[in-house]
Design an enzyme around this catalytic site. Structure first.
Site, PDB file in Angstrom:
ATOM      1  CD  GLU A   1      44.070  49.433  37.973  1.00 34.20           C
ATOM      2  OE1 GLU A   1      44.117  49.687  39.342  1.00 34.20           O
ATOM      3  OE2 GLU A   1      43.690  48.454  37.435  1.00 34.20           O
TER       4      GLU A   1
ATOM      5  CD  GLU B   1      58.733  31.927  43.536  1.00 37.59           C
ATOM      6  OE1 GLU B   1      58.782  31.540  44.431  1.00 37.59           O
ATOM      7  OE2 GLU B   1      57.643  32.421  42.669  1.00 37.59           O
TER       8      GLU B   1
END
Length: 267
Positions: free
Chosen positions: A79, A110
């Site tokens: 963004e 992960e």
């Protein structure tokens, strides 16, 4: 360490609660999040200060995380170009498992302590940059490994975690610890912890971009004009800054491609 994010919810029998009560209780828990963020303001300021310093000198900001935390980093990074008109590689979000993991969980991604640094190397990371690890639990191996290697290579490191005294915070040079407590649904850190991380990311990237001159007054003068709504907003901004009529303001905006350049041209 005590993992408060994994503690039992303060509520039980959720499946028997009327809908209205469910929503009120979730909302009551959510109200505690900004107060938890407030307690971490000095830590957020320290991290924002070093990111601003590094970026002023030509460095970049990298987010690394897994699952919800990784997705939030990708969202914040993605963004920045449309909001502040910065190059797409100024702020980079990296998620364990690659872009596939944005939509679909990648099993055990992960748990790889080496992969984060390999992912960062694809961007030619260097001592000018900052790496911020995002991990609600503060125990994600992908993030710990990435921050440790970054430290060894002389790269500044920070983190955003939601437990106190975590392994991630212990390896980050500029840790941000927002302790949000038990989740409404036990262990569901996409809820309060995720909200806290989003708030901190908003504060971090926005304050840095303001300090880098990407906001004027209170306006996004460098935003990308990527749809009609933003063109209309930009036109109004040019009108307000210059006193020009709508047609002239729109023409200048189209010619120059940004509010900042249109206003400079008008003046």
């Amino acid at each position: 360490m005590e993992r408060t994010t994994e503690k039992d919810s303060n509520y039980t029998g959720l499946e028997h609660m009327p809908l209205g009560e469910l929503l009120r209780n979730i909302n009551n828990e959510d109200k505690t999040v900004p107060l938890a963020v407030e307690k971490a303001l000095p830590q957020i300021e320290a991290l924002a200060a070093v990111v601003t310093k590094k970026m002023r000198a030509g460095g970049r900001l990298f987010y690394i995380g897994a699952g919800t935390s990784g997705r939030l980093g990708v969202v914040d990074a993605s963004e920045c170009p449309p909001t502040f008109g910065v190059p797409f590689d100024w702020v980079v979000g990296i998620i364990a498992g690659g872009d596939t993991a944005i939509r679909k969980a990648v099993e055990f991604a992960e748990d790889d302590t080496e992969q984060a640094w390999r992912d960062l190397q694809a961007f030619d990371i260097n001592k000018s940059d900052v790496v911020v690890g995002i991990a609600a639990s503060g125990t994600t191996p992908y993030v710990i490994g990435g921050l440790k290697t970054a430290n060894e290579k002389g790269v500044a490191t920070g983190c955003i975690v939601c437990n106190s005294g975590s392994p991630v915070a212990s390896v980050a040079q500029y840790p941000v610890e927002v302790v949000t407590g038990p989740e409404f649904v036990t262990g569901s850190t996409r809820m309060k912890a995720g909200t806290a991380q989003k708030l901190v990311l908003n504060m971090l990237s926005t304050s840095v971009m303001i300090q880098l001159g990407r906001v004027k007054g209170n306006k996004m003068v460098d935003m990308q004009l990527s749809n009609n709504k933003l063109v209309d907003r930009g036109t109004r901004m040019v009108m307000n800054e210059t006193g020009l009529d709508e047609q002239t303001a729109a023409r200048l905006l189209k010619e120059h491609g940004s509010v900042r350049k249109a206003v400079e041209a008008a003046r």
